[in-house]
Design a protein around this motif. Structure first.
Motif, PDB file in Angstrom:
ATOM      1  N   ALA A   1       9.048  13.843  -5.988  1.00 44.51           N
ATOM      2  CA  ALA A   1       9.855  14.886  -5.358  1.00 44.51           C
ATOM      3  C   ALA A   1      10.259  14.458  -3.956  1.00 44.51           C
ATOM      4  O   ALA A   1      11.362  14.754  -3.488  1.00 44.51           O
ATOM      5  CB  ALA A   1       9.071  16.195  -5.309  1.00 44.51           C
ATOM      6  N   TYR A   2       9.344  13.715  -3.271  1.00 43.64           N
ATOM      7  CA  TYR A   2       9.601  13.248  -1.915  1.00 43.64           C
ATOM      8  C   TYR A   2       9.173  11.794  -1.796  1.00 43.64           C
ATOM      9  O   TYR A   2       8.211  11.358  -2.443  1.00 43.64           O
ATOM     10  CB  TYR A   2       8.819  14.071  -0.885  1.00 43.64           C
ATOM     11  CG  TYR A   2       9.168  15.547  -0.873  1.00 43.64           C
ATOM     12  CD1 TYR A   2      10.269  16.006  -0.156  1.00 43.64           C
ATOM     13  CD2 TYR A   2       8.394  16.470  -1.569  1.00 43.64           C
ATOM     14  CE1 TYR A   2      10.591  17.358  -0.148  1.00 43.64           C
ATOM     15  CE2 TYR A   2       8.710  17.822  -1.568  1.00 43.64           C
ATOM     16  CZ  TYR A   2       9.814  18.256  -0.855  1.00 43.64           C
ATOM     17  OH  TYR A   2      10.129  19.590  -0.839  1.00 43.64           O
ATOM     18  N   ALA A   3       9.869  11.042  -0.959  1.00 34.54           N
ATOM     19  CA  ALA A   3       9.522   9.643  -0.696  1.00 34.54           C
ATOM     20  C   ALA A   3       9.773   9.348   0.773  1.00 34.54           C
ATOM     21  O   ALA A   3      10.738   9.849   1.362  1.00 34.54           O
ATOM     22  CB  ALA A   3      10.337   8.698  -1.574  1.00 34.54           C
ATOM     23  N   ALA A   4       8.900   8.539   1.371  1.00 33.81           N
ATOM     24  CA  ALA A   4       9.045   8.232   2.797  1.00 33.81           C
ATOM     25  C   ALA A   4       8.726   6.768   3.056  1.00 33.81           C
ATOM     26  O   ALA A   4       7.830   6.189   2.424  1.00 33.81           O
ATOM     27  CB  ALA A   4       8.126   9.123   3.630  1.00 33.81           C
ATOM     28  N   PHE A   5       9.462   6.183   4.001  1.00 35.03           N
ATOM     29  CA  PHE A   5       9.288   4.791   4.375  1.00 35.03           C
ATOM     30  C   PHE A   5       9.407   4.664   5.893  1.00 35.03           C
ATOM     31  O   PHE A   5       9.815   5.594   6.580  1.00 35.03           O
ATOM     32  CB  PHE A   5      10.357   3.906   3.717  1.00 35.03           C
ATOM     33  CG  PHE A   5      10.348   3.939   2.218  1.00 35.03           C
ATOM     34  CD1 PHE A   5       9.659   2.982   1.488  1.00 35.03           C
ATOM     35  CD2 PHE A   5      11.032   4.929   1.530  1.00 35.03           C
ATOM     36  CE1 PHE A   5       9.653   3.013   0.098  1.00 35.03           C
ATOM     37  CE2 PHE A   5      11.037   4.977   0.139  1.00 35.03           C
ATOM     38  CZ  PHE A   5      10.340   4.012  -0.578  1.00 35.03           C
ATOM     39  N   ARG A   6       9.077   3.481   6.376  1.00 34.89           N
ATOM     40  CA  ARG A   6       9.200   3.162   7.797  1.00 34.89           C
ATOM     41  C   ARG A   6      10.409   2.257   7.982  1.00 34.89           C
ATOM     42  O   ARG A   6      10.534   1.238   7.303  1.00 34.89           O
ATOM     43  CB  ARG A   6       7.922   2.466   8.266  1.00 34.89           C
ATOM     44  CG  ARG A   6       7.848   2.152   9.741  1.00 34.89           C
ATOM     45  CD  ARG A   6       6.443   1.647  10.053  1.00 34.89           C
ATOM     46  NE  ARG A   6       6.265   1.367  11.464  1.00 34.89           N
ATOM     47  CZ  ARG A   6       5.080   1.318  12.067  1.00 34.89           C
ATOM     48  NH1 ARG A   6       3.980   1.527  11.354  1.00 34.89           N
ATOM     49  NH2 ARG A   6       4.982   1.073  13.354  1.00 34.89           N
TER      50      ARG A   6
ATOM     51  N   ARG B   1       0.844  -1.199   0.000  1.00 34.54           N
ATOM     52  CA  ARG B   1       0.000   0.000   0.000  1.00 34.54           C
ATOM     53  C   ARG B   1       0.876   1.244   0.000  1.00 34.54           C
ATOM     54  O   ARG B   1       1.743   1.407   0.858  1.00 34.54           O
ATOM     55  CB  ARG B   1      -0.891  -0.020   1.237  1.00 34.54           C
ATOM     56  CG  ARG B   1      -1.771   1.197   1.445  1.00 34.54           C
ATOM     57  CD  ARG B   1      -2.364   1.146   2.849  1.00 34.54           C
ATOM     58  NE  ARG B   1      -3.266   2.241   3.117  1.00 34.54           N
ATOM     59  CZ  ARG B   1      -3.647   2.597   4.342  1.00 34.54           C
ATOM     60  NH1 ARG B   1      -3.199   1.923   5.393  1.00 34.54           N
ATOM     61  NH2 ARG B   1      -4.471   3.608   4.527  1.00 34.54           N
ATOM     62  N   VAL B   2       0.633   2.133  -0.957  1.00 32.43           N
ATOM     63  CA  VAL B   2       1.439   3.348  -1.092  1.00 32.43           C
ATOM     64  C   VAL B   2       0.519   4.562  -1.168  1.00 32.43           C
ATOM     65  O   VAL B   2      -0.459   4.567  -1.916  1.00 32.43           O
ATOM     66  CB  VAL B   2       2.330   3.288  -2.354  1.00 32.43           C
ATOM     67  CG1 VAL B   2       3.101   4.598  -2.531  1.00 32.43           C
ATOM     68  CG2 VAL B   2       3.292   2.113  -2.264  1.00 32.43           C
ATOM     69  N   PHE B   3       0.820   5.576  -0.361  1.00 35.11           N
ATOM     70  CA  PHE B   3       0.093   6.838  -0.435  1.00 35.11           C
ATOM     71  C   PHE B   3       0.700   7.683  -1.555  1.00 35.11           C
ATOM     72  O   PHE B   3       1.915   7.842  -1.634  1.00 35.11           O
ATOM     73  CB  PHE B   3       0.200   7.609   0.886  1.00 35.11           C
ATOM     74  CG  PHE B   3      -0.483   6.936   2.046  1.00 35.11           C
ATOM     75  CD1 PHE B   3      -1.865   6.950   2.150  1.00 35.11           C
ATOM     76  CD2 PHE B   3       0.246   6.297   3.024  1.00 35.11           C
ATOM     77  CE1 PHE B   3      -2.506   6.342   3.220  1.00 35.11           C
ATOM     78  CE2 PHE B   3      -0.374   5.682   4.099  1.00 35.11           C
ATOM     79  CZ  PHE B   3      -1.758   5.707   4.199  1.00 35.11           C
ATOM     80  N   ASP B   4      -0.175   8.228  -2.398  1.00 39.24           N
ATOM     81  CA  ASP B   4       0.251   9.049  -3.532  1.00 39.24           C
ATOM     82  C   ASP B   4      -0.365  10.431  -3.364  1.00 39.24           C
ATOM     83  O   ASP B   4      -1.586  10.593  -3.426  1.00 39.24           O
ATOM     84  CB  ASP B   4      -0.220   8.397  -4.833  1.00 39.24           C
ATOM     85  CG  ASP B   4       0.241   9.158  -6.076  1.00 39.24           C
ATOM     86  OD1 ASP B   4       0.525  10.368  -5.971  1.00 39.24           O
ATOM     87  OD2 ASP B   4       0.293   8.554  -7.151  1.00 39.24           O
ATOM     88  N   LEU B   5       0.470  11.430  -3.129  1.00 43.95           N
ATOM     89  CA  LEU B   5      -0.012  12.797  -2.942  1.00 43.95           C
ATOM     90  C   LEU B   5       0.255  13.624  -4.184  1.00 43.95           C
ATOM     91  O   LEU B   5       1.372  13.620  -4.717  1.00 43.95           O
ATOM     92  CB  LEU B   5       0.679  13.452  -1.735  1.00 43.95           C
ATOM     93  CG  LEU B   5       0.088  13.113  -0.354  1.00 43.95           C
ATOM     94  CD1 LEU B   5       0.466  11.705   0.064  1.00 43.95           C
ATOM     95  CD2 LEU B   5       0.555  14.112   0.682  1.00 43.95           C
ATOM     96  N   SER B   6      -0.790  14.325  -4.622  1.00 46.99           N
ATOM     97  CA  SER B   6      -0.681  15.258  -5.746  1.00 46.99           C
ATOM     98  C   SER B   6      -0.043  14.612  -6.964  1.00 46.99           C
ATOM     99  O   SER B   6       0.905  15.135  -7.558  1.00 46.99           O
ATOM    100  CB  SER B   6       0.096  16.505  -5.318  1.00 46.99           C
ATOM    101  OG  SER B   6      -0.556  17.163  -4.255  1.00 46.99           O
TER     102      SER B   6
ATOM    103  N   ALA C   1       4.621   7.555  -0.293  1.00 42.40           N
ATOM    104  CA  ALA C   1       4.983   7.081   1.038  1.00 42.40           C
ATOM    105  C   ALA C   1       4.443   5.674   1.253  1.00 42.40           C
ATOM    106  O   ALA C   1       3.271   5.403   0.973  1.00 42.40           O
ATOM    107  CB  ALA C   1       4.442   8.015   2.108  1.00 42.40           C
ATOM    108  N   CYS C   2       5.292   4.785   1.743  1.00 43.65           N
ATOM    109  CA  CYS C   2       4.890   3.406   2.030  1.00 43.65           C
ATOM    110  C   CYS C   2       5.329   3.057   3.450  1.00 43.65           C
ATOM    111  O   CYS C   2       6.530   3.071   3.746  1.00 43.65           O
ATOM    112  CB  CYS C   2       5.520   2.432   1.029  1.00 43.65           C
ATOM    113  SG  CYS C   2       5.051   0.709   1.323  1.00 43.65           S
ATOM    114  N   PHE C   3       4.354   2.768   4.308  1.00 43.06           N
ATOM    115  CA  PHE C   3       4.658   2.443   5.698  1.00 43.06           C
ATOM    116  C   PHE C   3       4.278   1.004   6.041  1.00 43.06           C
ATOM    117  O   PHE C   3       4.146   0.648   7.208  1.00 43.06           O
ATOM    118  CB  PHE C   3       3.937   3.423   6.633  1.00 43.06           C
ATOM    119  CG  PHE C   3       4.274   4.863   6.358  1.00 43.06           C
ATOM    120  CD1 PHE C   3       5.577   5.322   6.475  1.00 43.06           C
ATOM    121  CD2 PHE C   3       3.302   5.756   5.953  1.00 43.06           C
ATOM    122  CE1 PHE C   3       5.905   6.649   6.209  1.00 43.06           C
ATOM    123  CE2 PHE C   3       3.607   7.090   5.688  1.00 43.06           C
ATOM    124  CZ  PHE C   3       4.914   7.527   5.825  1.00 43.06           C
ATOM    125  N   ASP C   4       4.093   0.173   5.017  1.00 41.49           N
ATOM    126  CA  ASP C   4       3.777  -1.235   5.233  1.00 41.49           C
ATOM    127  C   ASP C   4       4.998  -1.992   5.747  1.00 41.49           C
ATOM    128  O   ASP C   4       6.135  -1.514   5.657  1.00 41.49           O
ATOM    129  CB  ASP C   4       3.318  -1.888   3.927  1.00 41.49           C
ATOM    130  CG  ASP C   4       1.861  -1.580   3.622  1.00 41.49           C
ATOM    131  OD1 ASP C   4       1.243  -0.840   4.406  1.00 41.49           O
ATOM    132  OD2 ASP C   4       1.350  -2.076   2.598  1.00 41.49           O
TER     133      ASP C   4
END
Length: 223
Positions: free
Chosen positions: A189-194, A158-163, A169-172
């Motif tokens: 432009a930005y990417a985030a993980f846990r 599951r990946v959050f896609d903004l704009s 961002a994927c926090f799975d």
């Protein structure tokens, strides 16, 4: 001013959210795109009030319901404003665990021993959701909290896609190199993980190299 169809209207004493309804009605009138930010402390409603008997416990609860009903009424009236949606945020503590421990080898009477290191593997509080983490990184990256958010699946995660790909961002859990690579190939432009979500130490070690290869300009963050 509020007459500007692109105005941002702020109310720091929002009460039952009359300002929100007024803004939406103005947008209905001239098809404007005004936005609103309302602030209200968590003030309890009296137990002998009609609001309390109806199930509301705070003034904020009343305001949220008013906005929902106002938006529904505008849609039922026809010719609705371009947008009746809203998001609710509550001030809370950080998503991250407070860590003040020191290993025994560094000082006498330390807080934990070598056998307890596994307890510190998760640095995020257990009651926090992926959405909590998403809004944290949005604030840290300076991404507007009003940004459109969709969810997609990349390599089974599951990946959050903004704009439209501006922030991914994927926090799975069990994020593989394939997931990281597919996200990097989209050049956000930005990417985030846990951090604890990486499937293995190898994925964590190769994370930076994958982005350096496929999307070096992406600003990335691992929580």
């Amino acid at each position: 001013t509020a007459q500007d169809p692109e105005a941002l209207v702020m109310d720091f004493f929002s009460g039952s959210a009359t300002t929100a309804e007024a803004v939406m009605r103005m947008n209905q009138t001239d098809k404007g795109h005004r936005q609103f930010i309302l602030v209200q402390i968590q003030e309890d409603v009296p137990e002998d009030s009609e609001a309390y008997q109806a199930g509301f416990r705070t003034i904020c609860d009343i305001g949220e319901e008013r906005i929902r009903r106002a938006g529904q009424k505008l849609r039922e009236e026809g010719n609705p404003p371009p947008d009746c949606g809203f998001r609710v945020f509550r001030v809370d503590s950080t998503n991250m665990e407070d860590v003040y421990y020191q290993p025994k080898q560094y000082r006498q009477g330390a807080d934990y021993e070598q056998s307890q290191l596994s307890l510190l593997a998760e640095n995020i509080k257990p009651d926090r959701t992926p959405e909590d983490l998403l809004f944290q990184v949005m604030l840290e990256f300076g991404v507007p909290l009003s940004s459109p958010i969709t969810e997609t699946v990349i390599a089974g995660q599951r990946v959050f896609d903004l704009s439209d790909g501006y922030l991914l961002a994927c926090f799975d859990a069990q994020v593989t190199e394939e997931v990281v690579t597919q996200i990097a190939l989209r050049k956000p432009a930005y990417a985030a993980f846990r951090d604890s979500g990486m499937a293995s130490d190898t994925v964590a070690e190769n994370f930076e190299q994958i982005f350096a290869t496929y999307s070096p300009k992406t600003v990335r963050k691992v929580l």
